[in-house]
Design a protein around this motif. Structure first.
Motif, PDB file in Angstrom:
ATOM      1  N   GLN A  17       0.803  -1.218   0.000  1.00 34.05           N
ATOM      2  CA  GLN A  17       0.000   0.000   0.000  1.00 34.05           C
ATOM      3  C   GLN A  17       0.840   1.275   0.000  1.00 34.05           C
ATOM      4  OE1 GLN A  17      -3.427   0.293  -0.281  1.00 34.05           O
ATOM      5  NE2 GLN A  17      -3.260  -1.877  -0.768  1.00 34.05           N
ATOM      6  N   HIS A  18       2.112   1.147   0.270  1.00 32.38           N
ATOM      7  CA  HIS A  18       2.973   2.338   0.326  1.00 32.38           C
ATOM      8  C   HIS A  18       4.403   1.929   0.001  1.00 32.38           C
ATOM      9  CE1 HIS A  18       4.483   0.794   4.164  1.00 32.38           C
ATOM     10  NE2 HIS A  18       3.222   0.541   4.466  1.00 32.38           N
ATOM     11  N   ARG A  67      -4.844  12.417 -12.812  1.00 34.72           N
ATOM     12  CA  ARG A  67      -6.216  12.233 -12.320  1.00 34.72           C
ATOM     13  C   ARG A  67      -6.809  13.606 -11.978  1.00 34.72           C
ATOM     14  NH1 ARG A  67      -5.929   7.752  -9.192  1.00 34.72           N
ATOM     15  NH2 ARG A  67      -7.117   6.501 -10.664  1.00 34.72           N
ATOM     16  N   GLU A  80     -14.720  12.079 -12.268  1.00 36.86           N
ATOM     17  CA  GLU A  80     -13.272  11.805 -12.249  1.00 36.86           C
ATOM     18  C   GLU A  80     -12.798  11.447 -13.652  1.00 36.86           C
ATOM     19  OE1 GLU A  80     -10.385   8.234 -10.674  1.00 36.86           O
ATOM     20  OE2 GLU A  80     -12.122   8.762  -9.437  1.00 36.86           O
ATOM     21  N   GLU A 146      -3.858  14.781  -9.554  1.00 33.89           N
ATOM     22  CA  GLU A 146      -3.338  13.845  -8.553  1.00 33.89           C
ATOM     23  C   GLU A 146      -2.653  12.686  -9.258  1.00 33.89           C
ATOM     24  OE1 GLU A 146      -6.364  12.485  -5.921  1.00 33.89           O
ATOM     25  OE2 GLU A 146      -6.884  14.503  -5.204  1.00 33.89           O
ATOM     26  N   THR A 154      -5.011   1.799  -1.766  1.00 31.19           N
ATOM     27  CA  THR A 154      -6.098   2.570  -1.155  1.00 31.19           C
ATOM     28  C   THR A 154      -5.595   3.627  -0.179  1.00 31.19           C
ATOM     29  OG1 THR A 154      -6.312   0.867   0.555  1.00 31.19           O
ATOM     30  CG2 THR A 154      -7.711   0.653  -1.386  1.00 31.19           C
ATOM     31  N   GLU A 155      -4.315   3.590   0.177  1.00 32.92           N
ATOM     32  CA  GLU A 155      -3.758   4.587   1.088  1.00 32.92           C
ATOM     33  C   GLU A 155      -3.254   5.794   0.302  1.00 32.92           C
ATOM     34  OE1 GLU A 155      -0.876   3.028   3.799  1.00 32.92           O
ATOM     35  OE2 GLU A 155      -2.138   1.332   4.396  1.00 32.92           O
ATOM     36  N   LYS A 156      -3.377   6.973   0.880  1.00 33.03           N
ATOM     37  CA  LYS A 156      -2.970   8.211   0.223  1.00 33.03           C
ATOM     38  C   LYS A 156      -1.451   8.289   0.155  1.00 33.03           C
ATOM     39  CE  LYS A 156      -3.651  13.249   0.426  1.00 33.03           C
ATOM     40  NZ  LYS A 156      -4.026  13.387  -0.993  1.00 33.03           N
ATOM     41  N   LEU A 157      -0.932   8.730  -0.978  1.00 29.57           N
ATOM     42  CA  LEU A 157       0.508   8.913  -1.152  1.00 29.57           C
ATOM     43  C   LEU A 157       0.871  10.344  -0.762  1.00 29.57           C
ATOM     44  CD1 LEU A 157       3.167   7.669  -2.243  1.00 29.57           C
ATOM     45  CD2 LEU A 157       2.557   8.634  -4.471  1.00 29.57           C
ATOM     46  N   GLU A 158       1.713  10.479   0.262  1.00 27.45           N
ATOM     47  CA  GLU A 158       2.041  11.810   0.782  1.00 27.45           C
ATOM     48  C   GLU A 158       3.009  12.559  -0.133  1.00 27.45           C
ATOM     49  OE1 GLU A 158       0.500  13.138   3.239  1.00 27.45           O
ATOM     50  OE2 GLU A 158      -0.624  11.325   3.710  1.00 27.45           O
ATOM     51  N   LYS A 160       4.431  12.835  -3.927  1.00 27.60           N
ATOM     52  CA  LYS A 160       4.221  12.447  -5.323  1.00 27.60           C
ATOM     53  C   LYS A 160       5.458  11.804  -5.947  1.00 27.60           C
ATOM     54  CE  LYS A 160       0.739  15.854  -6.851  1.00 27.60           C
ATOM     55  NZ  LYS A 160       0.493  16.967  -7.778  1.00 27.60           N
ATOM     56  N   TYR A 163       6.143   7.960  -6.451  1.00 28.50           N
ATOM     57  CA  TYR A 163       5.578   7.217  -7.577  1.00 28.50           C
ATOM     58  C   TYR A 163       6.281   7.609  -8.878  1.00 28.50           C
ATOM     59  CZ  TYR A 163       1.970   4.685 -10.241  1.00 28.50           C
ATOM     60  OH  TYR A 163       1.307   3.793 -11.061  1.00 28.50           O
TER      61      TYR A 163
END
Length: 340
Positions: A17-18, A67, A80, A146, A154-158, A160, A163
């Motif tokens: 997830q991260h 996005r 979206e 985004e 499903t976890e937010k990427l703090e 950018k 990635y």
């Protein structure tokens, strides 16, 4: 050959997830494609498995913050969009959710600087948006957009940049070439100091690569096309290595697809740019690439089929089974495999 032949059981908790705090600390599964032998390392030891004279080929594409969330003029609801490909006249091919709110002629507002009109819809439901904006499009996209993380994250990427590969340069991808996420600038320097030649090609990753195969017969699947570029300097470096019997090591399925697209029957490549829809599955005879660094891919995906062509389905499925048993982390932010 059935799509179901490439399925495997994966517990949800093994989907990463991260990203790890340090990119190089991921696990590395070593797979000998001739014998099927499996061993375990950490990615920072990849240097021990690269040889002086190897050519390491990396994809320097950069992910767009593709996005966007907008709404129909005069409405409050969210629509979206995921930008896939830029065509002429500021028209972009996009995925849209929910599609029923984006019919031809619909005008969508994203901010006071950016709006778009739906000008066409493809057979597979993709929307074509003609953008209107005040300023520089790329700067507006960077401000509003985004990162297009896959739906299984499903976890937010703090941050950018986590990635992006550390060598990302040419913006245009809708997804990261994730095998490259394991490299740091320090590790790349050590690899270069060992005598490994490092080359960069570009392939802008489209979501077609990751879309599930919806047909039962593998050979009936149609790949989406993706844009690639390879320079004369890189082609010359690879060809010299091939002449001298040195290995070409591709980082990621995007690099291998680019090289195999441009290679002739003797494994030689040439300066070229264009669109590729090459679909590699078992039975394919590789012309250029000798070894592959890759991540662990979704069940029944074209990427599992590609690595099964490179090492044999039997060896890949066994390696995946072992990776599950050893609790490797899977998919974009997951661990890596070196097939040699």
């Amino acid at each position: 050959m059935r799509t179901s032949d490439f399925n495997y059981e994966l517990p949800k908790e093994l989907i990463a997830q991260h990203p790890l705090e340090n990119r190089v600390n991921s696990k590395l599964l070593l797979l000998n494609k001739e014998t099927g032998e499996v061993n375990h390392e950490h990615f920072y030891n990849i240097i021990e498995h690269l040889k002086e004279g190897d050519v390491l080929v990396l994809n320097n594409t950069r992910v767009m913050p593709a996005r966007l969330y907008g709404h129909r003029v005069g409405r409050e609801e969210h629509i979206e969009f995921l930008l896939l490909k830029r065509n002429d006249d500021d028209i972009w091919e996009c995925l849209c959710k929910p599609g029923k709110k984006a019919k031809i002629g619909t005008v969508v507002e994203f901010s006071d600087k950016l709006s778009a009109e739906v000008v066409d819809i493809s057979e597979d439901g993709s929307r074509f948006l003609k953008f209107k904006y005040d300023g520089i499009f790329e700067e507006i996209l960077d401000e509003l957009g985004e990162m297009p993380l896959p739906p299984y994250i499903t976890e937010k990427l703090e941050d950018k940049e986590r990635y992006q590969t550390v060598y990302s340069k040419v913006e245009g991808s809708a997804a990261a070439p994730t095998a490259g996420l394991h490299f740091t600038e320090e590790l790349l320097k050590k690899i270069k100091d060992k005598g490994v030649e490092i080359c960069y090609i570009t392939l802008h990753v489209g979501l077609g690569t990751f879309r599930p195969v919806k047909v039962d017969d593998v050979e009936s699947h149609q790949m989406h096309s993706e844009f690639y570029m390879i320079s004369k300097e890189v082609a010359d470096t690879i060809n010299k290595a091939k002449d001298e019997g040195r290995r070409v090591v591709a980082v990621g399925t995007t690099s291998i697809r680019t090289l195999e697209t441009v290679a002739d029957d003797f494994g030689k490549v040439s300066e070229k740019s264009g669109w590729t829809d090459i679909f590699i599955y078992p039975g394919y005879k590789f012309k250029c690439v000798n070894a592959l660094i890759t991540n662990f891919h979704l069940p029944e995906s074209t990427l599992v089929m590609l690595v099964s062509a490179f090492a044999s389905k039997k060896y890949i499925m066994n390696a995946y089974k072992i990776a599950v048993e050893e609790k490797y982390r899977f998919f974009s932010f997951g661990d890596a495999m070196f097939i040699y």
